[in-house]
Design an enzyme around this catalytic site. Sequence first.
Site, PDB file in Angstrom:
ATOM      1  CE  LYS A 178     -18.565 -30.484 -13.698  1.00  0.00           C
ATOM      2  NZ  LYS A 178     -17.672 -31.377 -14.545  1.00  0.00           N
TER       3      LYS A 178
HETATM    4  C1  LIG Z   1     -17.169 -30.989 -15.925  1.00  0.00           C
HETATM    5  C2  LIG Z   1     -16.070 -32.048 -16.396  1.00  0.00           C
HETATM    6  C3  LIG Z   1     -15.238 -31.575 -17.257  1.00  0.00           C
HETATM    7  C4  LIG Z   1     -15.044 -29.932 -17.863  1.00  0.00           C
HETATM    8  O1  LIG Z   1     -14.845 -29.267 -16.508  1.00  0.00           O
HETATM    9  P1  LIG Z   1     -15.096 -27.606 -16.518  1.00  0.00           P
HETATM   10  O2  LIG Z   1     -14.757 -26.895 -15.194  1.00  0.00           O
HETATM   11  O3  LIG Z   1     -16.465 -27.472 -17.000  1.00  0.00           O
HETATM   12  O4  LIG Z   1     -14.264 -27.152 -17.632  1.00  0.00           O
HETATM   13  C5  LIG Z   1     -14.428 -32.286 -17.652  1.00  0.00           C
HETATM   14  N1  LIG Z   1     -14.434 -33.562 -17.431  1.00  0.00           N
HETATM   15  C6  LIG Z   1     -15.435 -34.036 -16.770  1.00  0.00           C
HETATM   16  C7  LIG Z   1     -15.390 -35.712 -16.515  1.00  0.00           C
HETATM   17  C8  LIG Z   1     -16.337 -33.387 -15.907  1.00  0.00           C
HETATM   18  O5  LIG Z   1     -17.174 -33.861 -15.337  1.00  0.00           O
END
Ligand SMILES: *Cc1c(COP(=O)(O)O)cnc(C)c1O
Length: 499
Positions: free
Chosen positions: A112
């Site tokens: 993120k």
């Molecule tokens: C948010 C997240 C995901 C999923 O990603 P999306 O874009 O919501 O599909 C997968 N792994 C981790 C560690 C995340 O923080």
Amino acid sequence: MNLMYNSTRSNKETVTASQAILKGLADDGGLFVPETIPALDKSIEELSEMSYQEVAYEVMKLYITDFTEEELKNCIEKAYDSKFDIAEIAPLKKADGAYYLELFHGATIAFKDMALSILPHLLTTSAKKNQVKNNILILTATSGDTGKAALAGFADVEGTSIIVFYPKNGVSPIQEKQMITQKGNNTKVVGITGNFDDAQSGVKAMFNNKELAEKMDKAGYQFSSANSINIGRLVPQIVYYVYAYSRLVKNGEIKAGDKINVVVPTGNFGNILAAYYAKNMGLPVNKFVCASNDNKVLFDFFQTGTYDRNREFILTTSPSMDILISSNLERLIYKIAGNDSEKCADLMKALATTGKYDITEDMKAQLEDFAGGYSDEAKTAATIKAVYEKEGYIMDTHTAVAAGVYNAYKENTGDNTPTVIASTASPYKFTRSVMNAIDSKYDSMSDFELVDELSKLSGVKVPNAIEEIRTAPVLHDIVCESEKMQDTVEKIVEKWANK
Ligand SMILES: *Cc1c(COP(=O)(O)O)cnc(C)c1O
């Protein structure tokens, strides 16, 4: 001429990139999409000579066309700096027959950070550009990682404030500790008694509440979203797929033009959608492998063409993927419906009222590039253990879902295309689950004992993000019921406004 954005649910509202970033969600509840997906205007050879920041500019300038070159470069510089613990920003690690694209070298050691370190700068620049005087209040629902990354991104950024909602019993202890120790006079963290979908629905309801918007305006605030539905999140995520491809070329692993597969551990469908946009910009991708955990609503969707959220919500060791409504899928639905917003709106209405929808055969035919798969808890743990024992490489639970799904995909299809696996979190973020997967003897240790043990096993230094919270004081302790989210926001804003 500017690239304009419209809603997935109507063609009435057309906005610039900066307006779409400011609004987050369209007035009709739809998601903003570019009128056309732009094509890369630099060759792979050119891109492979560029730094991460330079590739970021080449990709983002095509989407955020109402920023000047200086404005966009300024945002990029402020975001991808020494907050990242590695100059490459998103390094590729070769292990067990795949390339792991490590997207967790930012401030909060999860992918993120890739988007949330730049979003505050995109937002404040957009606000200036649109003569916004109000304080931009970010409302975020999080399944764990978004929350901390958003808090870290927005803390003490002038002209902004942020309230994060998380499911009180649905995130890892380290994730919770990371959030409730967040500093910054403009931050609030609220636990809710429901699950992530409740948090997300509550936030969406507030965004769609006109009366509430008027109240906020009177207090000098306006809502915006840092959730992955904001195009200011989506666009920076396209960058690292282009970058990864160009590094594979630069390192002689593939030739320019060769196809790659991309495997993404998926929850809200934002990360994998960014890869899909990259392909539509001209990046040579063969298959997108969409990996789910036991909440395999997307796997079923790719199998059958029916999206059905009416099922038990399962808490897993990959909590950031514990999601039954993948919001960003709406952008794919819109695209495969031939940019038909009416059709898309009908399906989303069905989802809201009945919890399910079916796509047409025509639409299904356009999903050829996608393969769905899922990994249950036992398989995910076994994958972590196997790759550790074979290669000494320790991955987190989310990445292990993707690796497990990829191994099965390769076995079933015989597809040996060079493959990039999006590695979405540091194993340090999910230490207990990771260490338990390697050996059950670790279960008796405390969280921070496990951190030190993980460092010994992997030979990877404990990241700053973890060191910091060892001793940090808890600064947030609000808990509310899912139905009381709006009340809670109003109270917080009242306090802030009277300060
Ligand atoms: C948010 C997240 C995901 C999923 O990603 P999306 O874009 O919501 O599909 C997968 N792994 C981790 C560690 C995340 O923080």
